[in-house]
Scaffold this motif. Structure first.
Motif, PDB file in Angstrom:
ATOM      1  N   ASP A 197     -27.422  40.760  53.165  1.00 46.30           N
ATOM      2  CA  ASP A 197     -27.657  39.418  52.621  1.00 46.30           C
ATOM      3  C   ASP A 197     -26.411  38.562  52.829  1.00 46.30           C
ATOM      4  N   VAL A 198     -26.582  37.383  53.400  1.00 51.40           N
ATOM      5  CA  VAL A 198     -25.425  36.538  53.688  1.00 51.40           C
ATOM      6  C   VAL A 198     -24.744  36.054  52.410  1.00 51.40           C
ATOM      7  N   GLY A 199     -25.476  36.031  51.298  1.00 51.67           N
ATOM      8  CA  GLY A 199     -24.854  35.653  50.028  1.00 51.67           C
ATOM      9  C   GLY A 199     -23.787  36.652  49.618  1.00 51.67           C
ATOM     10  N   GLU A 200     -24.024  37.937  49.897  1.00 49.48           N
ATOM     11  CA  GLU A 200     -23.028  38.965  49.595  1.00 49.48           C
ATOM     12  C   GLU A 200     -21.807  38.812  50.504  1.00 49.48           C
ATOM     13  N   VAL A 201     -22.068  38.448  51.752  1.00 51.09           N
ATOM     14  CA  VAL A 201     -20.959  38.232  52.692  1.00 51.09           C
ATOM     15  C   VAL A 201     -20.109  37.047  52.228  1.00 51.09           C
ATOM     16  N   ARG A 202     -20.754  35.972  51.833  1.00 46.19           N
ATOM     17  CA  ARG A 202     -20.034  34.790  51.361  1.00 46.19           C
ATOM     18  C   ARG A 202     -19.123  35.143  50.181  1.00 46.19           C
ATOM     19  N   GLN A 203     -19.641  35.873  49.223  1.00 53.09           N
ATOM     20  CA  GLN A 203     -18.846  36.225  48.046  1.00 53.09           C
ATOM     21  C   GLN A 203     -17.669  37.115  48.428  1.00 53.09           C
TER      22      GLN A 203
ATOM     23  N   GLN B  38     -24.822  45.910  66.294  1.00 58.07           N
ATOM     24  CA  GLN B  38     -26.037  45.415  66.936  1.00 58.07           C
ATOM     25  C   GLN B  38     -27.297  45.756  66.145  1.00 58.07           C
ATOM     26  N   ASP B  39     -27.177  46.678  65.178  1.00 63.55           N
ATOM     27  CA  ASP B  39     -28.327  47.050  64.352  1.00 63.55           C
ATOM     28  C   ASP B  39     -28.311  46.359  62.996  1.00 63.55           C
ATOM     29  N   VAL B  40     -27.532  45.299  62.860  1.00 59.52           N
ATOM     30  CA  VAL B  40     -27.469  44.535  61.610  1.00 59.52           C
ATOM     31  C   VAL B  40     -28.402  43.332  61.697  1.00 59.52           C
ATOM     32  N   HIS B  41     -29.143  43.121  60.620  1.00 62.29           N
ATOM     33  CA  HIS B  41     -29.977  41.916  60.478  1.00 62.29           C
ATOM     34  C   HIS B  41     -29.503  41.172  59.236  1.00 62.29           C
ATOM     35  N   PHE B  42     -29.250  39.873  59.366  1.00 64.10           N
ATOM     36  CA  PHE B  42     -28.818  39.064  58.232  1.00 64.10           C
ATOM     37  C   PHE B  42     -30.021  38.387  57.598  1.00 64.10           C
TER      38      PHE B  42
ATOM     39  N   ASP C 263     -23.137  32.189  59.924  1.00 66.19           N
ATOM     40  CA  ASP C 263     -22.037  31.260  60.193  1.00 66.19           C
ATOM     41  C   ASP C 263     -21.835  30.310  59.021  1.00 66.19           C
ATOM     42  N   ALA C 264     -22.924  29.774  58.484  1.00 65.90           N
ATOM     43  CA  ALA C 264     -22.822  28.868  57.340  1.00 65.90           C
ATOM     44  C   ALA C 264     -22.241  29.583  56.130  1.00 65.90           C
ATOM     45  N   ALA C 265     -22.612  30.851  55.951  1.00 60.92           N
ATOM     46  CA  ALA C 265     -22.099  31.617  54.812  1.00 60.92           C
ATOM     47  C   ALA C 265     -20.587  31.801  54.911  1.00 60.92           C
ATOM     48  N   LEU C 266     -20.081  32.018  56.125  1.00 59.10           N
ATOM     49  CA  LEU C 266     -18.634  32.192  56.300  1.00 59.10           C
ATOM     50  C   LEU C 266     -17.892  30.883  56.084  1.00 59.10           C
TER      51      LEU C 266
ATOM     52  N   ASP D 233     -11.277  16.350  63.192  1.00 56.51           N
ATOM     53  CA  ASP D 233     -11.139  15.759  64.524  1.00 56.51           C
ATOM     54  C   ASP D 233      -9.645  15.715  64.848  1.00 56.51           C
ATOM     55  N   PRO D 234      -9.201  16.405  65.918  1.00 57.72           N
ATOM     56  CA  PRO D 234      -7.764  16.482  66.189  1.00 57.72           C
ATOM     57  C   PRO D 234      -7.134  15.164  66.600  1.00 57.72           C
ATOM     58  N   LEU D 235      -7.927  14.191  66.999  1.00 59.95           N
ATOM     59  CA  LEU D 235      -7.382  12.894  67.402  1.00 59.95           C
ATOM     60  C   LEU D 235      -7.422  11.883  66.262  1.00 59.95           C
ATOM     61  N   LEU D 236      -8.519  11.849  65.513  1.00 65.00           N
ATOM     62  CA  LEU D 236      -8.618  10.903  64.398  1.00 65.00           C
ATOM     63  C   LEU D 236      -7.810  11.355  63.191  1.00 65.00           C
ATOM     64  N   ARG D 237      -7.544  12.692  63.098  1.00 65.51           N
ATOM     65  CA  ARG D 237      -6.661  13.260  62.066  1.00 65.51           C
ATOM     66  C   ARG D 237      -7.178  13.015  60.649  1.00 65.51           C
ATOM     67  N   VAL D 238      -8.478  13.120  60.456  1.00 61.21           N
ATOM     68  CA  VAL D 238      -9.058  12.969  59.123  1.00 61.21           C
ATOM     69  C   VAL D 238      -9.228  14.353  58.507  1.00 61.21           C
ATOM     70  N   ASN D 239      -8.624  14.564  57.343  1.00 64.34           N
ATOM     71  CA  ASN D 239      -8.716  15.862  56.666  1.00 64.34           C
ATOM     72  C   ASN D 239     -10.154  16.132  56.261  1.00 64.34           C
ATOM     73  N   SER D 240     -10.632  17.354  56.540  1.00 62.82           N
ATOM     74  CA  SER D 240     -12.010  17.693  56.197  1.00 62.82           C
ATOM     75  C   SER D 240     -12.214  17.803  54.689  1.00 62.82           C
ATOM     76  N   GLY D 241     -11.124  17.998  53.947  1.00 59.99           N
ATOM     77  CA  GLY D 241     -11.193  18.007  52.490  1.00 59.99           C
ATOM     78  C   GLY D 241     -11.491  19.347  51.869  1.00 59.99           C
ATOM     79  N   ASP D 242     -11.843  20.354  52.678  1.00 63.10           N
ATOM     80  CA  ASP D 242     -12.159  21.670  52.105  1.00 63.10           C
ATOM     81  C   ASP D 242     -11.671  22.835  52.972  1.00 63.10           C
ATOM     82  N   ASN D 243     -10.812  22.531  53.933  1.00 68.17           N
ATOM     83  CA  ASN D 243     -10.217  23.509  54.843  1.00 68.17           C
ATOM     84  C   ASN D 243     -11.219  24.148  55.804  1.00 68.17           C
ATOM     85  N   THR D 244     -12.383  23.547  55.920  1.00 70.92           N
ATOM     86  CA  THR D 244     -13.312  23.969  56.958  1.00 70.92           C
ATOM     87  C   THR D 244     -13.272  22.944  58.095  1.00 70.92           C
ATOM     88  N   PRO D 245     -13.683  23.345  59.278  1.00 70.17           N
ATOM     89  CA  PRO D 245     -14.265  24.645  59.593  1.00 70.17           C
ATOM     90  C   PRO D 245     -13.212  25.725  59.810  1.00 70.17           C
TER      91      PRO D 245
END
Length: 278
Positions: free
Chosen positions: A5-11, A80-84, A90-93, A111-123
């Protein structure tokens, strides 16, 4: 087939990132305790002692070991035998990174040119690898960019040989001087192509300090590079001494007959790395 379950991965990944921000790996702490004995400079000894005290305080008070809590880099090995189930992995990570950095410094610009902080350290930067089996293994690296800015990659002709590779690595550390916050862990990638040699150098930073390459010629190269780098006299935090690098880890990748790519990725004296398996 095994379902995760991706929820477990996220946690789990969120907790791992939060923990490693203030808890440095035991192999690093042991290497620093050894370095404190090996360092001949009284100033260098004092710096190492202060770094160890800082690590202990951060652990005890659950505060970041460094004000630059870095960019989250995730190395994901998926069997290769894992199913999420329960959503997109990707969204969970990315959500896990967002969760972990809620109370940490946000250092990512979307954006590396506009230099606007994403505000949450993603992606977060995520590197995927499909492997055999039904397990999920995720290694995290919270990479500060003081050392990252001092890292280098170059496409060489094979004629430079091993001597040229060593010279490039040593010059990279020498030019970095105090700016990468030594004592360093030095990751070296050799081979591949422009897009893979840097990744090999970064993956080398995941190896525990004290580990030795299973390839004898690579193990010899690592040992020679440690000796040469520590002979530069840069020392802890660039204040002089014999401990500039705690380790050099070299990773090889197959390459074309016409090239010898080399990358050097430096990690500062706060290696925020951790691994989990599910």
């Amino acid at each position: 087939m095994r379902t995760i379950d991706v929820g477990e991965v996220r946690q789990a990944v969120g907790e791992l990132l939060r923990h490693s921000a203030h808890s440095l790996p035991e192999d690093y702490l042991e290497a620093m305790r050894t370095a404190r004995v090996q360092e001949r400079s009284p100033t260098g000894q004092e710096v190492i002692e202060l770094l160890l005290e800082n690590a202990a305080y951060a652990e005890a008070e659950t505060v970041p070991t460094c004000q630059d809590t870095g960019m989250a880099i995730l190395f994901v090995e998926v069997g290769q035998d894992v199913h999420f189930s329960g959503g997109e992995i990707d969204a969970a990570l990315q959500d896990a990174t967002r969760d972990a950095y809620a109370d940490l410094r946000k250092s990512v610009v979307s954006d590396p040119l506009l230099r606007v902080n994403s505000g949450d350290n993603t992606p977060a930067l995520i590197h995927w690898e499909i492997v055999a089996g039904d397990r999920l293994r995720i290694s995290t690296l919270q990479k500060g960019f003081g050392a990252e800015l001092m890292s280098r990659a170059q496409m060489f002709p094979p004629a430079i040989g091993e001597e040229g590779v060593q010279q490039f690595v040593i010059e990279t550390v020498e030019k970095a001087g105090p700016n990468a916050c030594p004592p360093l862990i030095v990751g070296v990638g050799i081979g591949g192509s422009l897009d893979t040699v840097g990744l090999a150098a970064k993956k080398a930073l995941l190896r525990p300090i004290g580990s030795v390459s299973p390839e004898p010629h690579v193990a010899r190269l690592e040992a020679e590079l440690v000796d040469a780098i520590n002979g530069l006299g840069i020392g802890p935090q660039g204040l002089g001494g014999v401990v500039t690098a705690l380790a050099v880890h070299v990773e090889l990748v197959a390459t074309h007959i016409a090239a010898l790519p080399v990358a050097v990725n430096l990690n500062c004296s706060a290696p925020r790395r951790a691994t989990l398996e599910m």
